[in-house]
Design an enzyme around this catalytic site. Structure first.
Site, PDB file in Angstrom:
ATOM      1  CG  ASP A 472      -6.131  23.255  16.018  1.00 18.26           C
ATOM      2  OD1 ASP A 472      -7.264  22.747  15.929  1.00 18.26           O
ATOM      3  OD2 ASP A 472      -5.108  22.578  16.189  1.00 18.26           O
ATOM      4  N   GLY A 523      -8.482  18.242  14.225  1.00 19.01           N
ATOM      5  CA  GLY A 523      -8.723  17.573  12.951  1.00 19.01           C
ATOM      6  C   GLY A 523      -9.950  18.184  12.320  1.00 19.01           C
ATOM      7  CG  ASP A 528     -18.842  24.261   8.975  1.00 21.69           C
ATOM      8  OD1 ASP A 528     -18.735  25.394   8.476  1.00 21.69           O
ATOM      9  OD2 ASP A 528     -18.475  23.998  10.142  1.00 21.69           O
ATOM     10  CG  ASP A 542      -5.867  15.819  14.930  1.00 26.18           C
ATOM     11  OD1 ASP A 542      -5.411  16.614  14.087  1.00 26.18           O
ATOM     12  OD2 ASP A 542      -6.144  16.149  16.098  1.00 26.18           O
ATOM     13  CD  GLU A 608      11.269   6.148   5.428  1.00 26.62           C
ATOM     14  OE1 GLU A 608      10.453   5.401   5.984  1.00 26.62           O
ATOM     15  OE2 GLU A 608      12.081   6.863   6.062  1.00 26.62           O
TER      16      GLU A 608
HETATM   17  C1  GLA Z   1      -4.987  19.689  17.032  1.00 28.66           C
HETATM   18  C2  GLA Z   1      -4.731  19.659  15.541  1.00 28.66           C
HETATM   19  C3  GLA Z   1      -3.369  19.072  15.273  1.00 28.66           C
HETATM   20  C4  GLA Z   1      -2.306  19.879  15.981  1.00 28.66           C
HETATM   21  C5  GLA Z   1      -2.618  19.961  17.461  1.00 28.66           C
HETATM   22  C6  GLA Z   1      -1.688  20.926  18.170  1.00 28.66           C
HETATM   23  O1  GLA Z   1      -5.148  18.418  17.550  1.00 28.66           O
HETATM   24  O2  GLA Z   1      -5.740  18.950  14.901  1.00 28.66           O
HETATM   25  O3  GLA Z   1      -3.113  19.031  13.899  1.00 28.66           O
HETATM   26  O4  GLA Z   1      -2.244  21.158  15.415  1.00 28.66           O
HETATM   27  O5  GLA Z   1      -3.949  20.389  17.698  1.00 28.66           O
HETATM   28  O6  GLA Z   1      -1.969  21.033  19.512  1.00 28.66           O
END
Ligand code: GLA
Length: 719
Positions: A472, A523, A528, A542, A608
């Site tokens: 991330d 997100g 790229d 996200d 579900e």
């Molecule tokens: C970002 C990522 C999420 C999650 C959070 C965790 O926002 O896009 O998917 O992993 O960080 O802090």
């Protein structure tokens, strides 16, 4: 295939259906002759001769001022070309002007290699033309690669200081291309957090239209990809061109329409606040650009990119490998979990048929909110009694693989790492660095910082059985300053940062070859081709709301294959938008990519749970179409208020269609699928309904009036 016509000094580069031709004109400059549908040597020669006739003769006293309209392949500065230059370099005496003239060329049956910079893989032919500046010792190698099986031309430039004194690059773009004078519209892909890659089409006015990021990432705001299309061009018909940078940092992509109605496109590493000191003998390597041409509309242009990225950018070890169905605990728990909760989630996920459990943010250091702990990459045993060993053991017992979240480029102020290495962050001594999501950016321009993070993450990946890493990156860069760079080199900061990221990615992915890396940046803030070179899939956004996601995935699909777009089902009301959509719709939208679940499986109702099991089974039956098929957009969710796309197997024997209504005022619709064999007969799986390919093309399938956010997914197979 590349041909050189020696007498005429013309280079003809032929791809699958396209020709790109250049010539050394009679004044000695490299200019574009033709880019479009495959054409003959005679046609190209005729255009080149006509273009030469228009050039001034070298005896003309005003000769030097006559190059404004010349279709330059690499524009120069201050010598009669008044368009934006492609590269600018300042010599010791402050002199900036340049004029590049053909010096030599080479043909090779191989592709350029660019060190840690992502670049196209596999076989291909490359033409390298060396240009020499008339007024300095600078040389530019322009690389052009073509492929028999693709309509994509790959270009980049290597700028070399052949002298002994240092030179300062002020701009170092990858390419410049002057197009014919047809009227084009420009499609860009803009957005923000949770709204990535929204297509926007505008006319191109005179002057410069600049698509750029100065955030240190390719960004949520504007993707490093643009399309030029003729007004009448639609998904199936018409002429369009694509320009996609293989680059993940601050970038510029520009379209310049001059007073004489010539359109130039150029770009590369952002030229805003960029500089680079090039000592004698050194070379600056610019990122590659993937230039595509389609005469069969946007659908075919996208298909070219999808195939190219899958076959020549994304790691071949993963690209067509079955991706795991993931359960990620982020939206299930955020930071609030312990080992007991995680094990319950693993058990419930295993019962549903999930393949991999991914432990997201919050497993390390003192990370109980997003204000602390980043950088402390050791397990928080207060939260996870038994450590990661316990969690991994539970996954193994239940037949799941294990994945782990990292944010390698960042550190919290409240962390042991920062207390130990306060000097490792981006910023300038004496000025409080800006915080974003309560965190600082590590100075990846410094080798010792990258080495330190490499050691730490390698330690964890070696110690534990980890098959998946989510990498991330949750804030934009600021300050653009490194204490380790001399004042004269601060303009190098953001490109050096990106090289640092690539260096770490390269070292980790080559050491841990079996680990699937998923890219993420709040997100889809760094979605790229550069990232895709190292990470076979990227968390698309996200925003997991099905209606918004449909639009985001639609926009992303113009330049990138769906097999690279990670998509999860989450709960309702949706955490980002508060919207409620049917579970089936969320499943259908999330089925258009490597899929998974972003929810707490322990609290699902029985209904579900059984729907999830069915979704997983259904996904497995189409996953090959998702990873290997041709993807087409059938409806425009922005214009039509309906999202409809399909994935067709290469042999056209099966097709997966997802349809979702985005409006209250829907109506019955005919969904035409013009991508199958006209004489084939196709049955809708699970029914007795069958149609010929011709019927599917001309009449289509009737989809009844679905309520807002309701969805249908079906598979057609040839009988
Ligand atoms: C970002 C990522 C999420 C999650 C959070 C965790 O926002 O896009 O998917 O992993 O960080 O802090």
């Amino acid at each position: 295939m590349i041909r050189y016509l020696k007498r005429e000094k013309i280079f003809i580069l032929n791809g699958k259906n396209v020709t790109y031709a250049l010539s050394v004109n009679k004044a000695g400059f490299l200019q574009n002759v033709y880019f479009g549908k495959k054409t003959s040597k005679n046609k190209v020669t005729e255009i080149a001769v006509n273009a030469d006739d228009k050039l001034p003769s070298a005896e003309d006293k005003n000769f030097d001022m006559e190059f404004d309209a010349m279709p330059s392949e690499y524009a120069f500065y201050g010598r009669g070309d008044y368009n934006e230059p492609t590269a600018v370099f300042e010599r010791r005496d402050g002199c900036l002007f340049s004029r590049f003239r053909y010096k030599a060329h080479k043909l090779k049956k191989a592709l350029p290699e660019l060190g840690v910079m992502p670049c196209v893989r596999g076989d291909g032919e490359t033409l390298t033309v060396t240009l020499k500046d008339d007024f300095s010792d600078m040389e530019i190698n322009l690389n052009y690669s073509v492929f028999n099986d693709s309509d994509i031309i790959v270009r980049n430039a290597e700028i070399k200081n052949c002298g002994t004194g240092a030179v300062k690059l002020r701009k170092a773009f990858s390419f410049c291309l002057q197009m014919d004078s047809d009227e084009y519209e420009l499609m860009r892909f803009y957005g923000r957090w949770a709204k990535e890659r929204t297509p926007e089409t505008t006319g191109i006015g005179h002057g410069i239209t600049k698509i750029q990021s100065i955030r240190g990432t390719s960004s949520h705001q504007l993707n490093p990809f643009v399309i030029l299309k003729q007004k009448r061009c639609n998904e199936q018909k018409g002429k369009c061109f694509g320009f996609q940078l293989v680059y993940s940092g601050s970038f510029s992509l520009c379209a310049e329409l001059s007073g004489n109605d010539k359109l130039r496109v150029y770009g590369g590493v952002s030229d805003s606040f960029f500089s680079w000191n090039l000592n004698g003998g050194e070379t600056f390597i610019t990122p590659q650009v993937l230039i595509a041409c389609s005469y069969r509309g946007l659908g075919a242009l996208s298909s070219e990119y999808h195939d190219f990225l899958r076959n020549r950018i994304i790691d071949p070890a993963f690209v067509y490998k079955k991706r795991p169905i993931v359960l990620n605990n982020w939206e299930a728990t955020y930071f609030d979990f312990d080992d007991k909760k995680i094990c319950e989630i693993i058990d419930a996920a295993a019962d549903l048929g999930v393949d991999t459990f991914v432990l997201d943010d919050g497993w390390f250091g003192n990370r109980n909110t997003d204000t602390a702990g980043l950088g402390d990459w050791y397990v928080n045993e207060n939260k996870l009694n038994g450590g990661l060993d316990g969690v991994i053991e539970r996954c193994k017992e239940r037949g799941l693989s294990f994945g782990l979240w990292f944010e390698p480029e960042m550190v919290s102020e409240d962390s042991d790492f920062y207390r130990k290495h306060p000097d490792y962050i981006v910023g300038k001594n004496g000025i409080r660095p800006a915080m974003g999501r309560t965190q600082y950016v590590l100075d990846f321009t410094r080798k010792e910082v990258v080495d330190c993070i490499f050691q730490t993450i390698s330690g964890i990946l070696s110690r534990y059985e980890i098959s998946y890493v989510k990498w991330d990156m949750n804030r934009s860069l600021s300050e653009y300053y490194s204490e380790s760079l001399v004042p004269d080199r601060q303009g190098e900061f953001f490109h050096r940062y990106t090289l640092g990221v690539y260096d770490l990615a390269k070292r980790l992915t080559s050491r841990f070859k079996n680990v699937l890396f998923e890219g993420c940046a709040s997100g889809g803030g760094r979605f790229d081709a550069g990232m895709l070179y190292y990470f076979p899939q990227i968390w698309t956004s996200d925003n997991t709301d099905a209606a918004d996601r449909a639009r985001i995935q639609y926009g992303t699909s113009f330049g990138y294959p769906i097999s690279a777009m990670s998509c999860h089902v989450s709960v309702c009301p949706n955490h980002q938008t508060g919207r409620t959509t049917p579970f089936e719709t969320r499943g259908n939208i999330a089925s258009l990519g490597p899929t998974g679940y972003e929810l707490d499986p322990t609290v699902l109702t029985e209904e579900e749970k059984s729907a999830t099991k069915k979704q997983i089974m259904a996904y497995k039956s189409v996953s090959q179409l998702i990873s290997e098929g041709d993807f087409y957009r059938i409806c425009d969710p922005f214009r039509d208020k309906v999202f409809c796309v399909c994935a067709v197997s290469k042999d056209k024997t099966s097709c997966y269609i997802v349809y979702t209504s985005l409006t209250e005022n829907g109506k019955e619709r005919q969904i035409k699928i013009p991508y199958l064999k006209e004489d084939g007969r196709y049955i809708i799986r699970g029914t007795k309904l069958s149609f010929t390919g011709k019927e599917l093309k001309r009449v289509g399938i009737t989809v009844g009036n679905l309520k807002k956010y309701y969805s249908a997914a079906f598979v057609l197979t040839e009988l």
